[in-house]
Design a protein around this motif. Structure first.
Motif, PDB file in Angstrom:
ATOM      1  N   GLN A   1      -8.720  -2.058 -13.250  1.00 41.31           N
ATOM      2  CA  GLN A   1      -9.483  -3.211 -13.709  1.00 41.31           C
ATOM      3  C   GLN A   1      -9.313  -4.379 -12.739  1.00 41.31           C
ATOM      4  N   GLU A   2     -10.430  -4.926 -12.326  1.00 47.53           N
ATOM      5  CA  GLU A   2     -10.458  -6.036 -11.380  1.00 47.53           C
ATOM      6  C   GLU A   2     -11.594  -6.971 -11.779  1.00 47.53           C
ATOM      7  N   PRO A   3     -11.291  -8.254 -11.981  1.00 48.16           N
ATOM      8  CA  PRO A   3     -10.020  -8.961 -11.794  1.00 48.16           C
ATOM      9  C   PRO A   3      -9.036  -8.658 -12.925  1.00 48.16           C
ATOM     10  N   GLU A   4      -7.816  -9.139 -12.779  1.00 47.31           N
ATOM     11  CA  GLU A   4      -6.820  -8.936 -13.815  1.00 47.31           C
ATOM     12  C   GLU A   4      -7.289  -9.585 -15.114  1.00 47.31           C
ATOM     13  N   VAL A   5      -7.085  -8.845 -16.197  1.00 44.67           N
ATOM     14  CA  VAL A   5      -7.531  -9.343 -17.498  1.00 44.67           C
ATOM     15  C   VAL A   5      -6.536 -10.363 -18.048  1.00 44.67           C
ATOM     16  N   LEU A   6      -6.950 -11.067 -19.076  1.00 42.60           N
ATOM     17  CA  LEU A   6      -6.078 -12.054 -19.713  1.00 42.60           C
ATOM     18  C   LEU A   6      -4.876 -11.364 -20.353  1.00 42.60           C
ATOM     19  N   PRO A   7      -3.768 -12.100 -20.524  1.00 46.14           N
ATOM     20  CA  PRO A   7      -2.519 -11.476 -20.976  1.00 46.14           C
ATOM     21  C   PRO A   7      -2.636 -10.631 -22.245  1.00 46.14           C
ATOM     22  N   TYR A   8      -3.451 -11.042 -23.222  1.00 42.31           N
ATOM     23  CA  TYR A   8      -3.502 -10.285 -24.476  1.00 42.31           C
ATOM     24  C   TYR A   8      -4.148  -8.917 -24.310  1.00 42.31           C
ATOM     25  N   LEU A   9      -4.800  -8.675 -23.155  1.00 36.62           N
ATOM     26  CA  LEU A   9      -5.431  -7.389 -22.872  1.00 36.62           C
ATOM     27  C   LEU A   9      -4.674  -6.573 -21.824  1.00 36.62           C
ATOM     28  N   ARG A  10      -3.565  -7.105 -21.317  1.00 34.21           N
ATOM     29  CA  ARG A  10      -2.820  -6.385 -20.270  1.00 34.21           C
ATOM     30  C   ARG A  10      -2.022  -5.253 -20.897  1.00 34.21           C
ATOM     31  N   GLN A  11      -2.405  -4.057 -20.552  1.00 36.26           N
ATOM     32  CA  GLN A  11      -1.848  -2.849 -21.168  1.00 36.26           C
ATOM     33  C   GLN A  11      -0.838  -2.203 -20.233  1.00 36.26           C
ATOM     34  N   ASN A  12       0.371  -1.979 -20.721  1.00 31.90           N
ATOM     35  CA  ASN A  12       1.447  -1.464 -19.878  1.00 31.90           C
ATOM     36  C   ASN A  12       1.682   0.028 -20.033  1.00 31.90           C
ATOM     37  N   ILE A  13       0.972   0.673 -20.938  1.00 31.92           N
ATOM     38  CA  ILE A  13       1.150   2.109 -21.141  1.00 31.92           C
ATOM     39  C   ILE A  13      -0.173   2.825 -20.883  1.00 31.92           C
ATOM     40  N   PRO A  14      -0.122   4.027 -20.302  1.00 30.49           N
ATOM     41  CA  PRO A  14      -1.372   4.765 -20.073  1.00 30.49           C
ATOM     42  C   PRO A  14      -1.947   5.272 -21.397  1.00 30.49           C
ATOM     43  N   PHE A  15      -3.248   5.056 -21.575  1.00 26.08           N
ATOM     44  CA  PHE A  15      -3.915   5.562 -22.766  1.00 26.08           C
ATOM     45  C   PHE A  15      -5.352   5.932 -22.405  1.00 26.08           C
ATOM     46  N   ASN A  16      -5.436   6.753 -21.359  1.00 21.02           N
ATOM     47  CA  ASN A  16      -6.708   7.301 -20.895  1.00 21.02           C
ATOM     48  C   ASN A  16      -6.548   8.818 -20.896  1.00 21.02           C
ATOM     49  N   PHE A  17      -7.638   9.572 -21.064  1.00 20.58           N
ATOM     50  CA  PHE A  17      -7.516  11.018 -21.245  1.00 20.58           C
ATOM     51  C   PHE A  17      -8.559  11.768 -20.420  1.00 20.58           C
ATOM     52  N   ASP A  18      -8.139  12.929 -19.927  1.00 19.61           N
ATOM     53  CA  ASP A  18      -9.024  13.795 -19.153  1.00 19.61           C
ATOM     54  C   ASP A  18      -9.764  14.716 -20.129  1.00 19.61           C
ATOM     55  N   ILE A  19     -10.857  14.216 -20.695  1.00 24.24           N
ATOM     56  CA  ILE A  19     -11.645  14.962 -21.672  1.00 24.24           C
ATOM     57  C   ILE A  19     -13.009  15.263 -21.060  1.00 24.24           C
ATOM     58  N   ASN A  20     -13.264  16.533 -20.803  1.00 28.01           N
ATOM     59  CA  ASN A  20     -14.558  16.945 -20.263  1.00 28.01           C
ATOM     60  C   ASN A  20     -15.617  16.888 -21.361  1.00 28.01           C
ATOM     61  N   LEU A  21     -16.735  16.260 -21.060  1.00 24.14           N
ATOM     62  CA  LEU A  21     -17.807  16.089 -22.028  1.00 24.14           C
ATOM     63  C   LEU A  21     -19.108  16.640 -21.463  1.00 24.14           C
ATOM     64  N   GLU A  22     -19.921  17.206 -22.323  1.00 26.14           N
ATOM     65  CA  GLU A  22     -21.212  17.708 -21.876  1.00 26.14           C
ATOM     66  C   GLU A  22     -22.259  17.549 -22.965  1.00 26.14           C
ATOM     67  N   VAL A  23     -23.511  17.403 -22.514  1.00 28.88           N
ATOM     68  CA  VAL A  23     -24.647  17.271 -23.425  1.00 28.88           C
ATOM     69  C   VAL A  23     -25.654  18.367 -23.099  1.00 28.88           C
ATOM     70  N   SER A  24     -26.127  19.061 -24.127  1.00 29.30           N
ATOM     71  CA  SER A  24     -27.203  20.023 -23.982  1.00 29.30           C
ATOM     72  C   SER A  24     -28.376  19.598 -24.844  1.00 29.30           C
ATOM     73  N   LEU A  25     -29.574  19.914 -24.385  1.00 31.67           N
ATOM     74  CA  LEU A  25     -30.801  19.594 -25.109  1.00 31.67           C
ATOM     75  C   LEU A  25     -31.505  20.900 -25.445  1.00 31.67           C
ATOM     76  N   LYS A  26     -31.894  21.056 -26.696  1.00 32.53           N
ATOM     77  CA  LYS A  26     -32.550  22.287 -27.150  1.00 32.53           C
ATOM     78  C   LYS A  26     -33.889  21.937 -27.794  1.00 32.53           C
ATOM     79  N   PRO A  27     -34.990  22.095 -27.049  1.00 30.69           N
ATOM     80  CA  PRO A  27     -36.300  21.901 -27.672  1.00 30.69           C
ATOM     81  C   PRO A  27     -36.558  22.968 -28.732  1.00 30.69           C
ATOM     82  N   ALA A  28     -37.509  22.716 -29.626  1.00 35.76           N
ATOM     83  CA  ALA A  28     -37.825  23.682 -30.674  1.00 35.76           C
ATOM     84  C   ALA A  28     -38.206  25.031 -30.063  1.00 35.76           C
TER      85      ALA A  28
END
Length: 417
Positions: free
Chosen positions: A277-304
């Motif tokens: 994150q750039e620029p640095e966020v305000l102190p109340y939003l500064r997060q010191n622990i990792p909380f992001n996840f490697d989740i693969n996502l996909e979308v499929s479309l199925k016409p009638a």
């Protein structure tokens, strides 16, 4: 890895290390009960609640997940640990033939429901790639991001009453639009209906009292688990109505979530560093622990009457703002959160065109055409199109899946005369 006595097929979304929660019923028993998925079956937690510590039994006998969500993270760990223990080969449940017969139910025999009574629903706008794309389309590259975007998690309060479980059809909405070249607004069926690839999490824990913020590095205690989401959007209605107060009827037509809620604990092997994150966020939003996840996502479309076609592949890791920052910002005013509240990510788009999380981006505001098998094409959704969202994590032979989030578009009601 421990093995379950319930067969788990290869590449299943639901191994013993996952155990996502859901609420189900059966043809023979219409009562809603809490379960966890294991392979192609579920474990009815109400049926085995007597095998859990007394302090969590009542929450496992409830008809929604709200009461379990309202316990603290230590209680969630107790339930998860005991559930894994009961489903392991050679367990007390494995040796109890009669109890096993009534508590292990094939998924083919169940009906799934909304996992919680959703009191409030907030939708954020946390993907920098999506926000940049939309900004370029409507304001040009020099003003793509609004001045506040990198300083706070932008969001809006959605409509909890129209959040529906996967498989529920979505009716094309009627509304007011102002077509290009028109002299005045017109009323009719939405012509630019879109999906939005999102994920959401449920608020748990004791929440916070009105007037008391939740600190960013304490907010993880309030994240019960994650689910897939499709936030249906009427783009032409949205374009006309959103100024000056933001999304309204263009967003309240329906929001689809998966029935499965993957507990945060199941995602620990897939934690990543937070998005820079750039620029640095305000102190109340500064997060010191990792909380992001490697989740693969996909979308499929199925016409009638057609096979489904994969149209987008993205990843949760592209989100600029984390769930913990979303909670901290949501509550910094003292807004009180409650167990069962739903918090959504906003559209999750990656850097490349094949990872865009909406037709608005994939077809670049209708200037490009999405090619589908069988000669079909799309710029926006047509009646009877079905949108299927899937997600999973995979690492070192371990796969944690989220099931499916599915919805089909039904035609609009006739225009009132």
């Amino acid at each position: 890895m421990s093995q379950s006595f319930v067969p788990v097929p290869e590449n299943s979304d639901f191994p013993l290390e996952n155990l996502p929660y859901a609420v189900f019923s059966t043809e023979n028993n219409k009562v809603h009960r809490i379960c966890v998925a294991i392979g192609e079956h579920v474990l009815d937690l109400k049926a085995v609640s007597q095998l859990f510590p007394f302090q969590v039994q009542k929450s496992l006998q409830a008809e929604t997940l709200n009461e379990l969500m309202g316990l603290d993270f230590e209680a969630w760990d107790v339930v998860r640990s005991q559930t894994q223990k009961l489903l392991t080969k050679g367990s007390e449940l494995d040796h109890n033939v009669d109890l096993k017969a009534v508590s292990i139910v094939p998924q083919s025999e169940i009906k799934l429901h909304l996992p919680a009574q959703i009191g409030d629903y907030t939708d954020f706008y946390s993907s920098i790639h999506h926000a940049t794309n939309v900004g370029i389309m409507f304001r040009g590259p020099d003003n793509a991001l609004m001045p506040n975007w990198r300083h706070l998690p932008v969001g809006y309060h959605g409509r909890a009453s129209s959040v529906v479980v996967s498989g529920t059809p979505i009716r094309r909405p009627l509304g007011q639009t102002f077509p290009d070249g028109a002299e005045k607004p017109v009323f009719g069926a939405c012509k630019l209906l879109d999906f939005e690839l999102e994920m959401a999490f449920f608020i748990g824990g004791k929440g916070n009292q009105l007037g008391e913020p939740i600190r960013v590095d304490e907010a993880w205690k309030n994240v019960f688990g994650f689910t897939l989401m499709n936030d249906w959007s009427a783009r032409d209605i949205q374009k006309w109505e959103y100024v000056p107060l933001g999304p309204f009827t263009a967003k309240n037509l329906g929001t689809t979530i998966s029935p499965w809620v993957v507990p945060t604990a199941a995602l620990k092997p897939f934690v990543l560093d937070n998005f820079p994150q750039e620029p640095e966020v305000l102190p109340y939003l500064r997060q010191n622990i990792p909380f992001n996840f490697d989740i693969n996502l996909e979308v499929s479309l199925k016409p009638a009457d057609q096979n489904e076609a994969l149209i987008s592949k993205s990843n949760f890791k592209h989100l600029y703002w984390t769930p913990l920052q979303q909670i901290a910002h949501h509550t910094v005013t003292g807004c009180n959160l409650r167990p069962g509240d739903l918090m959504a990510s906003g559209t999750i788009s990656g850097e490349t065109p094949d990872s865009y999380g909406s037709l608005l981006e994939l077809c670049w505001k209708g200037t490009k055409t999405l090619e589908l098998p069988g000669g079909k094409t799309r710029k926006f959704l047509q009646d009877f199109d079905e949108v299927i969202i899937r997600g999973h994590c995979e690492k070192n032979g371990l796969r944690i899946g989220f099931g499916e989030c599915v919805g089909q578009v039904l035609p609009a009601h006739p225009v009132p005369q």
